[in-house]
Design a protein around this motif. Sequence first.
Motif, PDB file in Angstrom:
ATOM      1  N   LEU A 265      38.675  21.455  32.879  1.00 44.15           N
ATOM      2  CA  LEU A 265      38.523  20.930  34.237  1.00 44.15           C
ATOM      3  C   LEU A 265      39.884  20.521  34.814  1.00 44.15           C
ATOM      4  O   LEU A 265      40.174  20.813  35.980  1.00 44.15           O
ATOM      5  CB  LEU A 265      37.554  19.746  34.226  1.00 44.15           C
ATOM      6  N   ILE A 266      40.717  19.883  34.011  1.00 43.84           N
ATOM      7  CA  ILE A 266      42.063  19.482  34.446  1.00 43.84           C
ATOM      8  C   ILE A 266      42.862  20.720  34.868  1.00 43.84           C
ATOM      9  O   ILE A 266      43.486  20.747  35.930  1.00 43.84           O
ATOM     10  CB  ILE A 266      42.782  18.703  33.321  1.00 43.84           C
ATOM     11  N   THR A 267      42.805  21.760  34.042  1.00 38.70           N
ATOM     12  CA  THR A 267      43.519  23.005  34.331  1.00 38.70           C
ATOM     13  C   THR A 267      42.959  23.683  35.580  1.00 38.70           C
ATOM     14  O   THR A 267      43.722  24.123  36.448  1.00 38.70           O
ATOM     15  CB  THR A 267      43.435  23.950  33.116  1.00 38.70           C
TER      16      THR A 267
ATOM     17  N   SER B 296      32.573  40.387  42.082  1.00 43.39           N
ATOM     18  CA  SER B 296      33.682  40.348  43.031  1.00 43.39           C
ATOM     19  C   SER B 296      34.904  41.106  42.512  1.00 43.39           C
ATOM     20  O   SER B 296      35.130  41.203  41.301  1.00 43.39           O
ATOM     21  CB  SER B 296      34.054  38.889  43.294  1.00 43.39           C
ATOM     22  N   GLU B 297      35.701  41.580  43.439  1.00 41.57           N
ATOM     23  CA  GLU B 297      36.953  42.274  43.096  1.00 41.57           C
ATOM     24  C   GLU B 297      37.980  41.315  42.484  1.00 41.57           C
ATOM     25  O   GLU B 297      38.914  41.759  41.841  1.00 41.57           O
ATOM     26  CB  GLU B 297      37.553  42.944  44.342  1.00 41.57           C
ATOM     27  N   ASP B 298      37.830  40.009  42.708  1.00 48.71           N
ATOM     28  CA  ASP B 298      38.834  39.060  42.200  1.00 48.71           C
ATOM     29  C   ASP B 298      38.623  38.676  40.732  1.00 48.71           C
ATOM     30  O   ASP B 298      39.392  37.888  40.175  1.00 48.71           O
ATOM     31  CB  ASP B 298      38.916  37.803  43.083  1.00 48.71           C
ATOM     32  N   LEU B 299      37.594  39.245  40.092  1.00 49.06           N
ATOM     33  CA  LEU B 299      37.340  38.910  38.683  1.00 49.06           C
ATOM     34  C   LEU B 299      38.411  39.525  37.780  1.00 49.06           C
ATOM     35  O   LEU B 299      38.753  40.694  37.940  1.00 49.06           O
ATOM     36  CB  LEU B 299      35.960  39.419  38.249  1.00 49.06           C
ATOM     37  N   PRO B 300      38.903  38.740  36.820  1.00 47.56           N
ATOM     38  CA  PRO B 300      39.940  39.256  35.902  1.00 47.56           C
ATOM     39  C   PRO B 300      39.312  40.048  34.759  1.00 47.56           C
ATOM     40  O   PRO B 300      39.370  39.642  33.604  1.00 47.56           O
ATOM     41  CB  PRO B 300      40.616  37.974  35.407  1.00 47.56           C
ATOM     42  N   ILE B 301      38.666  41.183  35.096  1.00 41.90           N
ATOM     43  CA  ILE B 301      37.998  41.982  34.073  1.00 41.90           C
ATOM     44  C   ILE B 301      38.459  43.433  34.144  1.00 41.90           C
ATOM     45  O   ILE B 301      38.834  43.924  35.205  1.00 41.90           O
ATOM     46  CB  ILE B 301      36.453  41.898  34.174  1.00 41.90           C
TER      47      ILE B 301
ATOM     48  N   ARG C 185      41.599  28.600  44.098  1.00 40.89           N
ATOM     49  CA  ARG C 185      42.722  29.457  43.689  1.00 40.89           C
ATOM     50  C   ARG C 185      44.000  28.652  43.450  1.00 40.89           C
ATOM     51  O   ARG C 185      44.711  28.868  42.485  1.00 40.89           O
ATOM     52  CB  ARG C 185      42.975  30.538  44.735  1.00 40.89           C
ATOM     53  N   GLU C 186      44.291  27.717  44.317  1.00 34.15           N
ATOM     54  CA  GLU C 186      45.522  26.920  44.199  1.00 34.15           C
ATOM     55  C   GLU C 186      45.244  25.559  43.566  1.00 34.15           C
ATOM     56  O   GLU C 186      46.085  24.677  43.606  1.00 34.15           O
ATOM     57  CB  GLU C 186      46.159  26.716  45.580  1.00 34.15           C
ATOM     58  N   GLY C 187      44.048  25.383  43.010  1.00 34.22           N
ATOM     59  CA  GLY C 187      43.681  24.079  42.472  1.00 34.22           C
ATOM     60  C   GLY C 187      43.351  23.118  43.606  1.00 34.22           C
ATOM     61  O   GLY C 187      43.265  23.519  44.770  1.00 34.22           O
ATOM     62  N   ILE C 188      43.189  21.864  43.261  1.00 29.17           N
ATOM     63  CA  ILE C 188      42.902  20.834  44.260  1.00 29.17           C
ATOM     64  C   ILE C 188      44.223  20.452  44.917  1.00 29.17           C
ATOM     65  O   ILE C 188      45.211  20.223  44.209  1.00 29.17           O
ATOM     66  CB  ILE C 188      42.254  19.597  43.601  1.00 29.17           C
TER      67      ILE C 188
ATOM     68  N   TYR D 262      26.223  36.309  43.458  1.00 30.35           N
ATOM     69  CA  TYR D 262      27.623  36.668  43.676  1.00 30.35           C
ATOM     70  C   TYR D 262      28.437  36.057  42.536  1.00 30.35           C
ATOM     71  O   TYR D 262      28.388  34.844  42.320  1.00 30.35           O
ATOM     72  CB  TYR D 262      28.105  36.121  45.030  1.00 30.35           C
ATOM     73  N   ILE D 263      29.174  36.903  41.809  1.00 30.83           N
ATOM     74  CA  ILE D 263      30.018  36.421  40.710  1.00 30.83           C
ATOM     75  C   ILE D 263      31.473  36.588  41.133  1.00 30.83           C
ATOM     76  O   ILE D 263      31.934  37.716  41.361  1.00 30.83           O
ATOM     77  CB  ILE D 263      29.765  37.224  39.407  1.00 30.83           C
ATOM     78  N   GLY D 264      32.194  35.476  41.245  1.00 37.24           N
ATOM     79  CA  GLY D 264      33.592  35.521  41.669  1.00 37.24           C
ATOM     80  C   GLY D 264      34.453  34.546  40.898  1.00 37.24           C
ATOM     81  O   GLY D 264      33.944  33.578  40.316  1.00 37.24           O
ATOM     82  N   GLN D 265      35.745  34.791  40.909  1.00 41.75           N
ATOM     83  CA  GLN D 265      36.705  33.932  40.218  1.00 41.75           C
ATOM     84  C   GLN D 265      37.111  32.737  41.092  1.00 41.75           C
ATOM     85  O   GLN D 265      37.221  31.628  40.614  1.00 41.75           O
ATOM     86  CB  GLN D 265      37.940  34.771  39.865  1.00 41.75           C
ATOM     87  N   TYR D 266      37.357  33.012  42.398  1.00 38.95           N
ATOM     88  CA  TYR D 266      37.931  31.985  43.278  1.00 38.95           C
ATOM     89  C   TYR D 266      37.019  31.619  44.439  1.00 38.95           C
ATOM     90  O   TYR D 266      36.244  32.432  44.919  1.00 38.95           O
ATOM     91  CB  TYR D 266      39.273  32.465  43.830  1.00 38.95           C
ATOM     92  N   ARG D 267      37.193  30.381  44.920  1.00 38.42           N
ATOM     93  CA  ARG D 267      36.442  29.868  46.069  1.00 38.42           C
ATOM     94  C   ARG D 267      37.113  30.291  47.369  1.00 38.42           C
ATOM     95  O   ARG D 267      37.420  29.458  48.210  1.00 38.42           O
ATOM     96  CB  ARG D 267      36.443  28.339  46.067  1.00 38.42           C
ATOM     97  N   ASP D 268      37.389  31.568  47.530  1.00 34.71           N
ATOM     98  CA  ASP D 268      37.980  32.015  48.787  1.00 34.71           C
ATOM     99  C   ASP D 268      37.690  33.493  49.001  1.00 34.71           C
ATOM    100  O   ASP D 268      37.084  34.140  48.147  1.00 34.71           O
ATOM    101  CB  ASP D 268      39.495  31.734  48.831  1.00 34.71           C
TER     102      ASP D 268
END
Length: 190
Positions: free
Chosen positions: A128-130, A18-23, A101-104, A52-58
Motif C-alpha cells: 500500500l505504501i508503494t 486494458s492496454e495499460d496492463l503490464p502483461i 499512476r503517479e501515486g497520491i 474492466y481490468i486495468g493497472q492505473y486509475r486514468d
Amino acid sequence: GSGRQKLTVFENKKVLLSEDLPITPRLRSILEELIASGDGKLVNAVEKCDIYIGQYRDGANYIRAAQAGKHVGNLAWLYHLIVQNEWTSPLRRLLHYPIPREGIPGFSKYKIALSNYGGEARIYLENLITAAGATYTKSMKAENTHLITARETGEKCEAARDWNIHVLNHLWIEESYARCAEQSMTLDRY
C-alpha cells in the motif's frame, strides 16, 4: 481432468483487459483462455464489458468504465477471482482496484517505516505504501517522514518521537489511498 472444479466466476461476464496492463501477449492469451473456460468472454470495448481490468486509475477507458458503473479492478483482483472462483467486489480490498499512476499527490517525498505489524498485514501495508507513491523503508532512520504502527510501543516508536517523525496507524495510509488524497494527520482516529 485436473480435478479442479469448473471456473464459474466469469459465467456470462464480458471482460475488458486494458492496454495499460503490464502483461505479455502470452499471459493475455492464458487469461483469455481461463475466462473463456468459465463461460466468460473477452471484449475490446468498454461499452460491451461488465468487468474492466486495468493497472492505473486514468485514461479514457478507465474513466468510461468507472462512470458507467462497470466492475473496475486490477490484475490482483482478476487473479483473486480465478484462484477463489468466487465473486467479490474489487472495492472490498484497496489493492484490488487500479492504482494512481503517479501515486497520491505529495507522497513521493515520504519515507515510511512500519512497526508492530507482521505477516500478511505487514506485506499488505508495504504494498500500500508503494502503491501510494511513497518509499517503504525496512529500518527506521532520522530521514524517515512517517512511522505506521499498530501500537505506540517499541524502539521505533521511541525513535520516531525523538526525531519528530509522524507516528500514525494504518487507517491514515488506507484512507489517503482510498481517497487518492493525503488525509490530515491530526485526526484522532489516526
